[in-house]
Enzyme design. Structure first.
Site, PDB file in Angstrom:
ATOM      1  CE1 TYR A  32       0.191   2.018   4.233  1.00 45.78           C
ATOM      2  CE2 TYR A  32       1.106  -0.195   4.415  1.00 45.78           C
ATOM      3  CZ  TYR A  32       0.952   1.080   4.922  1.00 45.78           C
ATOM      4  OH  TYR A  32       1.564   1.435   6.101  1.00 45.78           O
ATOM      5  CE  LYS A 148       3.278   3.260   3.151  1.00 47.32           C
ATOM      6  NZ  LYS A 148       3.792   3.463   4.527  1.00 47.32           N
ATOM      7  CD  GLU A 180      10.916   1.783  10.150  1.00 47.62           C
ATOM      8  OE1 GLU A 180      10.892   2.695   9.306  1.00 47.62           O
ATOM      9  OE2 GLU A 180      10.643   0.598   9.864  1.00 47.62           O
ATOM     10  CG  LEU A 204       8.733   2.374   4.330  1.00 51.89           C
ATOM     11  CD1 LEU A 204       8.621   1.208   3.351  1.00 51.89           C
ATOM     12  CD2 LEU A 204       7.349   2.895   4.690  1.00 51.89           C
TER      13      LEU A 204
END
Length: 288
Positions: A32, A148, A180, A204
């Site tokens: 997505y 993702k 992250e 990511l």
């Protein structure tokens, strides 16, 4: 409200056409993107679609549309819903497979399903100025965080834990190394140098992150992509996190420990302004 189904816009009430045996529901088998919209214009749409296709390739999923076709569909969706500011959510799954089975090679005849919707949610601009609290959370995710993927359960649990503790974001760490946030990239500032985890399989490569790296390079702000520890995080002069939905927000407190002087730091503010300038450039004037 209109939503995107395959290559058509349909009424939200008609969206029940999505099959209950879609592999996205049963396996999280899909990818997505979330694209920010300002003044009815998309911000960094090209970069988002590039990452969408890269993520799909990594999970061996074929997207049956060209980027220019999806671009046109996104614009149609924004116009149909009269979205001035907010986000567009795009999702593509491997499609329907009946009966359910793990081996997706057996479902090669199925068609990948593209869906999309809009959300008229503006950025919380008060948080941009005031900063937020965060909490440290062990990173127990898989080792393909560069994709993702629809598989977000650990991220959701981390974000829920952060909110339960009165924080806005959870910051992941693998042992001593900070990776992250639960839905963001994390940066620290020490001695006027910006530091963030390198874009590898443990994080990511966020689109806002990419914008900041480019802006720092263009303006001479020192930035290093390297691993940093929890100790470095807590002893940093400034900490901030970035994402499409939040832009760039300062973190002023982590697990009760004040970061710097407890205010959004000067370099964080400078980087925020650089992001604002790029938004204004691509989408028309939003920020003064």
């Amino acid at each position: 409200m209109k939503v995107l189904y395959k290559n058509q816009l349909i009424d939200r009430e008609q969206a029940q056409v999505i099959d209950i045996e879609d592999r996205g529901y049963q396996f999280g088998d899909g990818v997505y993107e979330v694209i920010r919209v300002y003044n009815g214009h998309t911000f960094t749409l090209k970069e988002h679609l590039t990452r969408l296709f890269e993520s799909a390739k990594k999970i061996k999923l074929t997207i049956p549309y060209k980027k220019k076709e999806i671009t046109a569909l996104v614009f149609q969706l924004i116009q149909a819903n009269q979205l001035t500011e907010g986000t567009v959510y795009l999702q593509i799954t491997r499609g329907n497979q009946s009966p359910r089975q793990h081996d997706f090679h057996l479902s090669q005849q199925s068609e990948s399903i593209l869906t999309g919707s809009t959300n008229p949610k503006a950025v919380n601009r008060a948080q941009l100025q005031q900063g937020v609290k965060a909490t440290l959370i062990p990173d127990t995710r898989w080792l393909h965080c560069d994709i993702k993927s629809l598989n977000l359960l650990v991220n959701l649990l981390a974000n829920a834990q952060a909110h339960e503790q009165g924080a806005t974001e959870g910051i992941f760490h693998r042992d001593e190394i900070v990776t992250e946030g639960s839905h963001s990239n994390v940066f620290i500032v020490k001695n006027k140098q910006v530091i963030t985890h390198p874009a590898n399989h443990l994080i990511l490569n966020g689109i806002t992150r990419q914008v900041i790296l480019a802006q720092c390079a263009a303006t001479g702000i020192q930035l290093e992509e390297r691993e940093f520890t929890r100790k470095e995080l807590l002893e940093a002069d400034e900490v901030f996190f970035t994402s499409t939905s939040t832009e760039g927000q300062g973190i002023t407190e982590i697990d009760g420990q004040i970061i710097g002087d407890g205010q959004v730091g000067p370099l964080t503010k400078q980087i925020q302004q650089l992001v604002f300038q790029e938004i204004n450039k691509q989408c028309g004037k939003i920020y003064v």
